[in-house]
Design an enzyme around this catalytic site. Structure first.
Site, PDB file in Angstrom:
ATOM      1  N   GLY A   1      -2.820  -2.500  10.300  1.00  0.00           N
ATOM      2  CA  GLY A   1      -1.737  -2.544   9.324  1.00  0.00           C
ATOM      3  C   GLY A   1      -0.379  -2.246   9.904  1.00  0.00           C
ATOM      4  O   GLY A   1      -0.252  -1.563  10.926  1.00  0.00           O
TER       5      GLY A   1
ATOM      6  N   ASP B   1       2.130  -7.050   2.419  1.00  0.00           N
ATOM      7  CA  ASP B   1       1.000  -6.258   2.935  1.00  0.00           C
ATOM      8  C   ASP B   1       1.514  -5.009   3.664  1.00  0.00           C
ATOM      9  O   ASP B   1       0.951  -4.598   4.701  1.00  0.00           O
ATOM     10  CB  ASP B   1       0.076  -7.080   3.834  1.00  0.00           C
ATOM     11  CG  ASP B   1      -1.303  -6.427   3.975  1.00  0.00           C
ATOM     12  OD1 ASP B   1      -1.558  -5.394   3.324  1.00  0.00           O
ATOM     13  OD2 ASP B   1      -2.133  -6.956   4.744  1.00  0.00           O
TER      14      ASP B   1
ATOM     15  N   HIS C   1       0.927   3.722   8.231  1.00  0.00           N
ATOM     16  CA  HIS C   1      -0.027   4.611   8.911  1.00  0.00           C
ATOM     17  C   HIS C   1       0.760   5.629   9.731  1.00  0.00           C
ATOM     18  O   HIS C   1       1.886   5.354  10.146  1.00  0.00           O
ATOM     19  CB  HIS C   1      -0.953   3.814   9.835  1.00  0.00           C
ATOM     20  CG  HIS C   1      -1.910   2.922   9.096  1.00  0.00           C
ATOM     21  ND1 HIS C   1      -2.929   3.412   8.306  1.00  0.00           N
ATOM     22  CD2 HIS C   1      -1.989   1.573   9.007  1.00  0.00           C
ATOM     23  CE1 HIS C   1      -3.599   2.399   7.767  1.00  0.00           C
ATOM     24  NE2 HIS C   1      -3.045   1.274   8.168  1.00  0.00           N
TER      25      HIS C   1
ATOM     26  N   HIS D   1       0.870  -1.190   0.000  1.00  0.00           N
ATOM     27  CA  HIS D   1       0.000   0.000   0.000  1.00  0.00           C
ATOM     28  C   HIS D   1       0.898   1.229   0.000  1.00  0.00           C
ATOM     29  O   HIS D   1       1.602   1.477   0.976  1.00  0.00           O
ATOM     30  CB  HIS D   1      -0.878   0.006   1.259  1.00  0.00           C
ATOM     31  CG  HIS D   1      -1.742  -1.216   1.373  1.00  0.00           C
ATOM     32  ND1 HIS D   1      -3.000  -1.293   0.815  1.00  0.00           N
ATOM     33  CD2 HIS D   1      -1.515  -2.425   1.945  1.00  0.00           C
ATOM     34  CE1 HIS D   1      -3.513  -2.493   1.051  1.00  0.00           C
ATOM     35  NE2 HIS D   1      -2.619  -3.197   1.742  1.00  0.00           N
TER      36      HIS D   1
END
Ligand code: DOR
Length: 428
Positions: A329, A310, A314, A68
């Protein structure tokens, strides 16, 4: 440690080359000129950067199917550029970025914009498009047009597709387009408000649990749909013994399915949450020790095809909230090899097998053929020291975010250097 442009000429000397494309090892020097492998004799020694790889293995750059990078929308957490630096430092030369951005990547224009923005970055960015418009789980997104624009797979990452008929139709498209579908494998109702693995520990801590059943139920439905449609299903971040067993059974029965496991699910367990640490809050959650062992066994026997990070950055502010509020996460690119190598070699896997799970494994999921490491090939290389013991610290993080429970862990196996046509990372 440094990351920068690739010097014109490089010689990697003193190591053992492990070529995952052929499965063979040899003791040779590798020479790189203008981004391609060449014969060492063709280098101009006076202008060559020499990398000492004594005690190291040199192999194909790693491929991550699941990261991400938060662009567009949350560039405060990660950008394509910062994510690419984190990837290079972790040994990766190609990364698939997930579409759960703000707004989600659900159109050919959005796919093209990401690919254009990532041109020239030190790692190759591959785009995974959303399965449904706005990740709403209702209308299929423009799958064919996104594929034509360069999307390599489809997923509503983070948001499971609840409606089986929607996923069924998407699998028919995926079959026709020759790409995998990745469905976040948690039944949203069974997961409910769970913030950690459901079991004795969640009860003791008084935190809402997310049962293993939430993953098993969703994976089972998705496997049935894949078997029925013949569409390609790729199961993300397997975390439970039950779901690993289901994938094993469906593969044995010939279903068109592949699967991944994250370094955190194969190396860490729910115990990290005993002190209510939101850094260890992730979806799916860190599970029990017996689940962790089942994931490792799945990697060992080929049920699980590859390791995928993954990587989910954050902000400190968000992650410093309490266990109920903090987002799910953890970042994973820079620690991926160390965590996975430590846990998997402890379980008896070879370093070469770990390297396969980071190279040919993910390449196979996307039907990519890796070029043998010989003159003429594009230089996508990683130099790893399998015996290096080190403590993962903030100085090893290149991501814009710092959220990982791996900080402070002793790891065995370390990335020493990564080379791609557009970048060079040199560690210690
Ligand atoms: O923990 C997670 N974080 N799991 C997901 O599926 C999504 C990811 C995110 O985007 O933060």
């Amino acid at each position: 440690m440094a990351a920068g442009a690739l010097p014109g000429q490089i010689l990697i000397t003193g190591g053992r080359v492990y070529d995952p494309a052929t499965g063979k090892s040899r003791r040779v020097d590798l020479a790189v000129k203008r981004g391609r492998l060449v014969e060492p004799e063709s280098l101009d020694r006076g202008k060559t950067t020499v990398i000492d790889a004594a005690g190291c293995l040199i192999t194909h750059g790693f491929i991550d199917l699941h990261a991400h990078f938060r662009e567009p929308g949350r560039e405060d957490k990660e950008t394509l550029a910062s994510g690419a630096q984190a990837a290079l430092a972790g040994g990766f030369t190609r990364v698939c970025v997930m579409p759960n951005t703000e707004p989600p990547i659900d159109s050919p224009e959005a796919v093209r914009a990401l690919l254009e923005k990532s041109a020239g970055l030190p790692v190759e960015i591959m785009v995974i498009g959303a399965i449904t418009a706005g990740q709403q789980g209702v209308e299929l997104a423009e799958l064919r047009a996104m594929r034509a624009a360069g999307a390599v797979a489809f997923s509503d990452d983070g948001v499971p597709i609840r409606n089986g008929q929607v996923l069924r139709h998407a699998l028919y498209y995926a079959k026709d387009l020759g790409v995998p579908l990745i469905n976040h494998a948690e039944d949203p109702d069974l997961r409910g408000a769970g913030v950690m693995h459901e079991g004795a520990l969640s009860t003791r801590l008084g935190l809402p649990g997310n049962p293993a059943l939430a993953e098993a139920a969703m994976v089972y439905r998705d496997l049935l749909l894949a078997a029925d449609t013949g569409g390609r299903l790729h199961v993300p971040h397997l975390s439970t013994a039950e779901a690993v067993a289901q994938v094993r059974a469906f593969k044995a029965a010939g279903a068109h399915v592949t699967a991944e496991a994250t370094p955190h699910h194969l190396a860490l367990t729910e115990e990290l949450l005993a002190g209510y640490d939101p850094m260890a809050k992730v979806a799916p959650p860190l599970r029990s020790e017996s689940d962790r062992r089942a994931v490792v066994a799945g990697l060992q026997d080929g049920t699980i095809d590859c390791i995928a990070t993954d990587h989910a950055p954050h902000t400190v502010e968000e992650k410093e909230q309490d266990m109920l509020q903090a987002p799910f996460g953890m970042i994973g690119l820079e620690s991926a090899f160390g965590l996975a190598h430590t846990a998997l070699t402890e379980a008896g896997l070879t370093t070469e097998k770990v390297l396969d799970l980071l190279t040919t494994g993910p390449a196979g999921v996307l039907n990519l053929e890796l070029q043998p490491l010989q003159p003429g090939a594009v230089a996508e290389l990683v130099v790893v020291d399998p015996a290096a013991e080190w403590t993962f610290g903030p100085e090893h993080i290149h991501s814009r975010s710092r959220n990982t429970p791996a900080l402070g862990r002793r790891l065995k196996g370390r990335v020493r250097a990564t080379l791609s046509p557009h970048g060079l990372y040199l560690g210690h």
